[in-house]
Design a protein around this motif. Structure first.
Motif, PDB file in Angstrom:
ATOM      1  N   LYS A   1       0.809  -1.220   0.000  1.00 51.77           N
ATOM      2  CA  LYS A   1       0.000   0.000   0.000  1.00 51.77           C
ATOM      3  C   LYS A   1       0.843   1.272   0.000  1.00 51.77           C
ATOM      4  CE  LYS A   1      -4.109  -1.857   2.290  1.00 51.77           C
ATOM      5  NZ  LYS A   1      -5.080  -1.664   3.408  1.00 51.77           N
ATOM      6  N   ALA A   2       2.138   1.122   0.006  1.00 50.61           N
ATOM      7  CA  ALA A   2       3.026   2.284   0.074  1.00 50.61           C
ATOM      8  C   ALA A   2       3.736   2.492  -1.263  1.00 50.61           C
ATOM      9  CB  ALA A   2       4.047   2.108   1.187  1.00 50.61           C
TER      10      ALA A   2
ATOM     11  N   SER B   1      -7.009   3.842   1.656  1.00 50.87           N
ATOM     12  CA  SER B   1      -8.173   3.155   1.097  1.00 50.87           C
ATOM     13  C   SER B   1      -8.199   3.429  -0.394  1.00 50.87           C
ATOM     14  CB  SER B   1      -9.468   3.648   1.756  1.00 50.87           C
ATOM     15  OG  SER B   1      -9.707   5.008   1.409  1.00 50.87           O
ATOM     16  N   GLU B   2      -9.219   2.945  -1.075  1.00 53.23           N
ATOM     17  CA  GLU B   2      -9.362   3.204  -2.507  1.00 53.23           C
ATOM     18  C   GLU B   2      -9.427   4.698  -2.804  1.00 53.23           C
ATOM     19  OE1 GLU B   2      -9.694   1.361  -5.351  1.00 53.23           O
ATOM     20  OE2 GLU B   2      -9.115  -0.477  -4.310  1.00 53.23           O
TER      21      GLU B   2
ATOM     22  N   LEU C   1       3.482  17.367   4.632  1.00 54.76           N
ATOM     23  CA  LEU C   1       2.676  16.268   5.159  1.00 54.76           C
ATOM     24  C   LEU C   1       1.238  16.506   4.734  1.00 54.76           C
ATOM     25  CD1 LEU C   1       2.257  13.773   7.012  1.00 54.76           C
ATOM     26  CD2 LEU C   1       1.939  15.383   8.916  1.00 54.76           C
ATOM     27  N   GLY C   2       0.636  15.532   4.033  1.00 54.86           N
ATOM     28  CA  GLY C   2      -0.692  15.790   3.511  1.00 54.86           C
ATOM     29  C   GLY C   2      -1.565  14.556   3.385  1.00 54.86           C
ATOM     30  N   TRP C   3      -2.834  14.830   3.132  1.00 59.75           N
ATOM     31  CA  TRP C   3      -3.863  13.796   2.959  1.00 59.75           C
ATOM     32  C   TRP C   3      -4.713  14.169   1.758  1.00 59.75           C
ATOM     33  CZ3 TRP C   3      -9.287  14.593   3.859  1.00 59.75           C
ATOM     34  CH2 TRP C   3     -10.071  13.426   3.798  1.00 59.75           C
ATOM     35  N   ARG C   4      -4.957  13.208   0.870  1.00 58.76           N
ATOM     36  CA  ARG C   4      -5.784  13.426  -0.318  1.00 58.76           C
ATOM     37  C   ARG C   4      -6.937  12.435  -0.320  1.00 58.76           C
ATOM     38  NH1 ARG C   4      -0.515  14.639  -3.210  1.00 58.76           N
ATOM     39  NH2 ARG C   4      -0.128  12.399  -3.351  1.00 58.76           N
ATOM     40  N   TYR C   5      -8.111  12.917  -0.751  1.00 58.07           N
ATOM     41  CA  TYR C   5      -9.316  12.075  -0.788  1.00 58.07           C
ATOM     42  C   TYR C   5     -10.083  12.359  -2.068  1.00 58.07           C
ATOM     43  CZ  TYR C   5     -13.880  10.117   0.429  1.00 58.07           C
ATOM     44  OH  TYR C   5     -15.049   9.403   0.423  1.00 58.07           O
ATOM     45  N   ASN C   6     -10.530  11.307  -2.744  1.00 55.94           N
ATOM     46  CA  ASN C   6     -11.317  11.463  -3.969  1.00 55.94           C
ATOM     47  C   ASN C   6     -12.449  10.457  -3.998  1.00 55.94           C
ATOM     48  OD1 ASN C   6     -10.045  13.457  -5.994  1.00 55.94           O
ATOM     49  ND2 ASN C   6      -8.275  12.323  -5.208  1.00 55.94           N
ATOM     50  N   SER C   7     -13.664  10.973  -4.185  1.00 56.39           N
ATOM     51  CA  SER C   7     -14.848  10.134  -4.368  1.00 56.39           C
ATOM     52  C   SER C   7     -15.730  10.813  -5.403  1.00 56.39           C
ATOM     53  CB  SER C   7     -15.590   9.964  -3.035  1.00 56.39           C
ATOM     54  OG  SER C   7     -16.232  11.174  -2.666  1.00 56.39           O
ATOM     55  N   PRO C   8     -16.802  10.145  -5.868  1.00 59.41           N
ATOM     56  CA  PRO C   8     -17.636  10.764  -6.907  1.00 59.41           C
ATOM     57  C   PRO C   8     -18.183  12.140  -6.546  1.00 59.41           C
ATOM     58  CG  PRO C   8     -18.152   8.431  -6.724  1.00 59.41           C
ATOM     59  CD  PRO C   8     -17.205   8.744  -5.610  1.00 59.41           C
TER      60      PRO C   8
END
Length: 666
Positions: A388-389, A430-431, A481-488
């Protein structure tokens, strides 16, 4: 150059031999922008970046300077000499000026090497011919050209695979602002594609003595063979500006908000052109070789009323600074991809010269000198997927030198070498969700203006020895340092950064003899903050978009600690977009908190809030657009300085203004 060509040939032969056994006859469709792909970040990269698509650009582009659209992304501030949207404008990223921001078009360096800046005014209507912009904040990936000290902008040229179309457009708005353009796309026929665009723009500007008249052309043509692409891209622009780069006192603004401190006899005229030949070849299904050569030419001049600048009555005395530069270079990269491995290596070399001529209207030519700059860089970066990395490493070596010729001056070549490492990790939570961290370090040489203390001609002592101000490099270590999220329905990114500087050059509030702002080295400094971007679509017709940032930065000099100038703590951009069939409207809000104008942190630029509105309607081949900016008619200042006499000088921006545009495609 002979050594570079030999090295490149050896590299190509070696790669061909290494991967010859992996050749196959089924190759993926050749993407167009492969020349610059090796320098861009993607969803696997542990860096802070944001892409601005062609669609987003076209919905908002009316020929304004790119700085204004960039200011809708986190940590970007912008101001305009004219107070409106054409002519000279400038932006800062995380409080750092644009001479410390790397800018390229398809991998070609756009920063002028001597003073490392980019004047978008020389590229009128540039965004009309850009298919994508990637904004990287922080050190980011290795690039060609000047250091990515604060961040970088990567522009991508038009796609030649787009459907055949011809588009014409015209618009008119406040301050006698108008624009006309024509664009032609051939589409891909017989393995060839062509793109052409011509534009003419004018604006009187909001402030007095701030008019701009400019024209440009942009062209791109390509040949698409089964395993190769050959593409020629270029543009040329001419701009003629009145000058309005001096700030105005609050008393003058109270009497006349449009007042300008420059005189009506100060003008400029610049022509710039860029030509690039790109070659892309698929060695096999995993390996790609890209190469490019380019040539950038600049010629122009500007007037300077020294008496007016010093606060004295203007006379017939008028100085003129003229420039002519030649910038030629090449770069190449090799990319190898498998399911788990993405490896790219590249080299870049360029040579630059700029002739400076100073004259006075009645006395004639006063001096002439030439600055020379050369650069070579090489990099190798790898991303490896382990479960996962995604592990990332990037190492760049960069060499640059500066030479100078002036009668009676014995100048010794100056050179700098930098080793710029970056490492990081992206972890797939996650996905839809990723977490990333990177640390990178880069160095940057001083500009000619820094070394010459603002003079256009190198100062000398009584023995004709050169008197250089600062020749030391500055360095930054950048943590992201960051976080990314993508959904419909939702996309979001949140990142925290810490930029730790050594020997940073910062504005000191002083000006050189030709009016250019001066910088000084500081002992210790850091910039840290939080940046947020999100987009939410609760229903198909409605989209909410937010780009915001918080910045906390400090400088320590001679046991005194203070905040850097022109660095607001809080910036909020909020947009609400509504679409129904072929109609779209949007309301955008911007808040920018107060910032300091001086090292003493006593003089401030006040905070302000802006409200803008736009709408467009597509009717068959016809598109109608209307924009109204500063709906609340706010009087605000987004740039200023403390003058030599201790007075505050400000740049007022336009009150409520509008622009209407019609485009027709067939």
């Amino acid at each position: 150059m002979k050594i570079l060509l030999t090295a490149l040939a050896a590299l190509t032969i070696g790669m061909g031999n290494t991967f010859a056994q992996e050749q196959d006859t089924t190759l993926r469709q050749l993407p167009e922008a492969t020349v610059s792909v090796g320098y861009l970040a993607d969803g696997q990269s542990p860096f802070t970046f944001q892409d601005i698509s062609r669609e987003a650009l076209m919905n908002k582009n009316v020929g304004q300077e790119p700085s204004f659209l960039l200011s809708e992304t986190p940590s970007i501030t912008v101001y305009s000499d004219a107070g409106s949207y054409q002519g000279y404008s400038y932006y800062r990223m995380r409080g750092i000026d644009q001479t410390r921001i790397n800018m390229t078009l398809d991998g070609v360096p756009l920063n002028e090497p001597e003073d490392q800046g980019v004047y978008f005014s020389n590229y009128p209507d540039f965004l009309n011919s850009v298919s994508n912009i990637q904004v990287q904040r922080g050190v980011g990936t290795s690039k060609n050209g000047t250091s990515s000290y604060a961040g970088s902008l990567q522009f991508t040229s038009p796609s030649l695979r787009d459907s055949s179309a011809t588009t014409v457009g015209t618009g008119y708005g406040s301050y006698n602002t108008y624009r006309a353009f024509a664009e032609y796309k051939s589409g891909l026929h017989n393995n060839m594609g062509l793109y052409l665009r011509g534009s003419h723009l004018h604006s009187d500007g909001y402030r007095d003595n701030a008019a701009n008249t400019s024209s440009s052309v942009f062209y791109s043509g390509g040949i698409f063979l089964p395993k190769s692409i050959l593409k020629l891209t270029g543009f040329a622009g001419n701009q003629q500006n009145e000058m309005a780069w001096l700030g105005v006192s609050e008393e003058m603004i109270a009497e006349n908000p449009k007042a300008s401190a420059n005189t009506d006899q100060e003008d400029d005229n610049f022509t710039q052109s860029l030509t690039q030949l790109q070659f892309t070849h698929f060695l096999n299904s995993n390996a790609t070789l890209n190469a490019s050569v380019f040539y950038n030419y600049l010629e122009g001049n500007y007037d300077f009323d020294l008496n007016n600048f010093l606060g004295l009555p203007s006379t017939d005395e008028l100085y003129n600074y003229a420039f002519r530069s030649n910038f030629v270079g090449m770069f190449a990269n090799y990319q190898y991809e498998t399911d788990r491995l993405d490896w790219t290596s590249g080299i870049q070399a360029n040579s630059y010269s700029r002739r400076h001529t100073g004259s006075e209207k009645t006395l004639g030519q006063l001096y002439q000198n030439v600055g020379y700059k050369r650069e070579f860089s090489a990099f190798s970066k790898v991303a490896y997927t382990a479960g996962k990395a995604v592990l990332y490493a990037d190492l760049q070596y960069r060499y640059t030198d500066f030479d100078y010729t002036q009668p009676l001056v014995d100048f010794s070549l100056l050179s700098w070498q930098f080793l710029n490492p970056k490492v990081g990790i992206t972890y797939h939570l996650s996905e839809a969700s990723d977490l990333y961290y990177s640390i990178g370090r880069t160095g940057r040489e001083p500009t000619r203006n820094d070394m010459f203390a603002g003079s256009d001609e190198l100062p000398i002592d009584e023995q004709n020895n050169p008197v250089l101000s600062s020749t030391d490099a500055e360095y930054v270590t950048d943590h992201e340092l960051g976080w990314r999220y993508n959904s419909p329905k939702v996309s979001a990114s949140v990142n925290a950064y810490w930029m730790d500087f050594e020997n940073e050059m910062v504005l000191n509030g002083q000006f050189g003899p030709n009016g250019l702002a001066l910088n000084s080295n500081v002992e210790k400094s850091y910039r840290t903050g939080l940046e947020v971007s999100w987009q939410y679509q609760p229903i198909r017709q409605l989209t909410l978009i937010n780009n915001s940032s918080y910045n906390y930065s400090r400088i320590t000099q001679q046991e005194t600690t203070f905040s850097p100038i022109l660095t607001p703590k809080v910036i909020v951009n909020q947009e609400v977009v509504y679409r129904y069939n072929k109609f779209e409207t949007a309301l955008s809000f911007r808040y920018q908190s107060a910032s300091y104008m001086d090292f003493a942190n006593e003089a401030t630029l006040k905070d302000y809030t802006l409200l803008n509105w736009r709408a467009n309607y597509q009717f068959n081949h016809l598109k109608l657009s209307l924009m109204v900016n500063n709906l609340t008619n706010t009087r605000y200042f987004n740039n200023g300085y403390i003058d030599y006499d201790g007075s505050r000088k400000l740049f007022v921006q336009a009150p409520a203004n509008w622009y209407m545009m019609v485009t027709y495609s067939f």
